[in-house]
Structure formats: C-alpha cells, structure tokens
Scaffold this motif. Structure first.
Motif, PDB file in Angstrom:
ATOM      1  N   ASP A   1      -1.286   3.071  -3.632  1.00 20.57           N
ATOM      2  CA  ASP A   1      -0.334   3.045  -2.531  1.00 20.57           C
ATOM      3  C   ASP A   1      -0.458   1.775  -1.700  1.00 20.57           C
ATOM      4  O   ASP A   1       0.540   1.174  -1.316  1.00 20.57           O
ATOM      5  CB  ASP A   1      -0.533   4.277  -1.639  1.00 20.57           C
ATOM      6  N   ARG A   2      -1.691   1.379  -1.365  1.00 17.46           N
ATOM      7  CA  ARG A   2      -1.914   0.174  -0.587  1.00 17.46           C
ATOM      8  C   ARG A   2      -3.180  -0.511  -1.072  1.00 17.46           C
ATOM      9  O   ARG A   2      -4.089   0.125  -1.617  1.00 17.46           O
ATOM     10  CB  ARG A   2      -2.079   0.465   0.915  1.00 17.46           C
TER      11      ARG A   2
ATOM     12  N   ARG B   1       2.270  -4.474  -2.068  1.00 15.50           N
ATOM     13  CA  ARG B   1       1.835  -3.572  -0.990  1.00 15.50           C
ATOM     14  C   ARG B   1       0.408  -3.917  -0.521  1.00 15.50           C
ATOM     15  O   ARG B   1      -0.476  -3.068  -0.480  1.00 15.50           O
ATOM     16  CB  ARG B   1       1.924  -2.108  -1.433  1.00 15.50           C
TER      17      ARG B   1
END
Length: 326
Positions: A273-274, A295
């Motif tokens: 996700d990050r 990201r």
C-alpha cells in the motif's frame, strides 16, 4: 564549526544546515580529464570542528567508489590544513553489508572501510541505520555515532494503521532486532500494543529460499521493516506472503531508499500500500518524481542529523536524542 556537503549530497546537506540555523560552507570540487579530481574547503578550517556530509550511495555519473574516495580525500585535506577534528556524516555507509565471512576467503569490507577512514585522520564517523549496528561499532577504532529514524516513522505508521491492529514484520531472520526496536519505540510513543512476525530467508549464490512464516497478520496493518530497499525483492517477497495470509494492508518501512535496477517490479506491485523511506540518499526523492505510481512517502532526515551535529559540537547527549535508556 564548519559544515560541508560534497556533490550529490548538497540537498540533504542544506537540510542539515537549516536545522542548525546556518548555511553550508563553500567547497570546490573539480574533475579532471583523466578521471582524477580534487576537492578543497574554500574557507579556513584551521582550529575548527569540521563536519563533512556525504551519502555513499551510487548515483548517475558517480559510483560508490568515487564518492568514498572524494570523501576520504576531503577529510584528509581538512586535517592537513589544521582542522582540530573532522567528523564524517555518512547517512548511507557503503560496504556495510559485508561485515563477516560467509564463504571461504570472503572479505570483511566493513573493517576495511573503517581502516580507510582512520588512515586519513577522521575523528568521528556518524552513520544512519547502518546494516549491522554491532559490526559498525566494532569495526572502527575512532569514535562512532549511530543514528536511527525510528521516531520519524512512528507518526506515519500510526496514521497508516488507522484503527487496524499493527504487526511489525521482519522479511528475514537477520532483521528481527531492528524490527523489535521499532516496535518498542512505536508502543512507547503511542501506548498501543502491537504484534511481531518474521519469515525465513536464505540467500546463496543469488538464490533466495526459505518457507518459514511466523506471526498472525490476518486483518492487520503489517509494516515490513528493513534498513534499505535496493531492488525490492526481499520486501516484495514478504509483502506477498503477508497478503496470502490475510493482511488487511501492507506497508514497507526502510531508512534508505536506494531503489536500484529492477525496483520497478516492487513499485508496480499491488501487494504494498505504501513505502516509507527517508531522504538519506537522493534516489528516494528521485523515485517519487520518476515513478508516481509507486506510492512512496519520503521523510526528511536532515533535522535529525542537524540536531545530532549540534549536540556533538556542544557536547550534548545523543542518547537523549534517540530515546536510549540510561
């Protein structure tokens, strides 16, 4: 006090200078047609407490060896011109991964790097999240200071986790101590209780193996912690394993975003996700511009280094800065 930053590290150097409410001191660097170079301070350093910042990660047109050689020569010329002490600020220390023999006749490169710094008269070496803290301390005979970015990461981790249970995860057995320290720092800062996990990784002649997975990540926000991300293969392997076991969200946390050849696979993967890194090397900020789909969040480490310099120059406490116990 004098503060210099060599080519390739000027942006981070300027951040450190701002934290000290000063400016970088000027220096000259010249490259000659035959590949040789020279560097010198453009202000007097006689009797001064000198700090020289250079992050020893490869960048376009400048190899690790180039940067190491230039840093050593600059330290030596400061000493030759009367500096009372020279401190090398090395946010990313090259060759720190080879700190022991794992095969017959292996080099112990960390020790050789230490001998080079000592040979040119370096009084102190300040590193940031070196690969092996104990090996770093033991290799050098001059003073060493080890900084870490744990306190920088904690607020970001809290924000990304939101209301999910938090699991700190090591992508290999060798990084478990690093993960445990971040876990303890996060719990101390937030008052939350978190969990821990790791997976097995063995590497021999470039082949990675190991299937052991320990920890409950189902429904959790998982933070895979390492000191650096180069190609991203280790992080991606761990992220996919966590996803397969039901992790709700998966994030990577590493101080050094080297982001070398082949990292595109990590950036394109939906398993993460990050990615949280610092600006300890220029490649991290460059990746944000070159790979907008990646990201990546880049946290500034200049204020931490600047405060460390302030305390070293005024004989303050580094332990208090890092939250170390007495």
């Amino acid at each position: 006090m004098k503060l210099f930053a060599l080519k390739g590290s000027e942006i981070l150097g300027a951040s450190v200078a701002r934290a000290l409410w000063t400016e970088l001191d000027p220096c000259e660097e010249r490259d000659f047609e035959d590949g040789e170079h020279k560097a010198r301070p453009m202000v007097s350093v006689r009797g001064e407490d000198v700090y020289v910042l250079h992050s020893l990660a490869e960048s376009p047109g400048s190899s690790v060896n180039d940067k190491l050689c230039k840093l050593l020569f600059f330290i030596a010329t400061c000493r030759d011109n009367g500096a009372s002490r020279v401190t090398a600020l090395v946010p990313y220390l090259a060759y720190a991964r080879k700190d022991r023999q794992t095969k017959a006749r292996d080099p112990i490169t960390t020790r050789y790097i230490a001998q080079l710094f000592e040979a040119v008269g370096t009084g102190r070496v300040v590193g940031l999240e070196v690969h092996n803290f104990a090996a770093f301390q033991n290799a050098f005979r001059c003073e060493t200071v080890h900084l870490d970015a744990r306190r920088l990461f904690c607020p970001e981790i809290r924000s990304l986790a939101d209301s999910l249970p938090v699991v700190f995860f090591s992508p290999d057995g060798g990084g478990m101590k690093r993960v445990q320290l971040l876990k303890e720092a996060f719990e101390a800062d937030t008052g939350l209780t978190t969990s821990f996990g790791f997976m097995e990784k063995r590497r021999s002649r470039g082949v990675v193996s190991g299937d052991l997975f320990a920890g409950d990540v189902k429904g959790a926000a998982v933070f895979i912690v390492d000191d650096m991300i180069n190609t991203g293969g280790t992080i991606l392997r761990a992220a996919e394993a966590c996803r397969d076991r039901g992790a709700e969200s998966v994030h990577a946390v590493a101080t050094h975003g080297l982001f070398g050849a082949g990292v595109e696979q990590l950036f394109e993967s939906l398993a993460l996700d990050r990615i949280l890194v610092t600006d300890s090397v220029a490649a991290a900020s460059e990746a944000v511009m070159n790979f907008p789909q990646a990201r990546i969040d880049v946290l500034p480490v200049g204020p931490l280094i600047g405060e460390a310099v302030r305390r070293l120059h005024t004989h303050g406490s580094i332990g208090d800065l890092l939250g170390m116990e007495d």
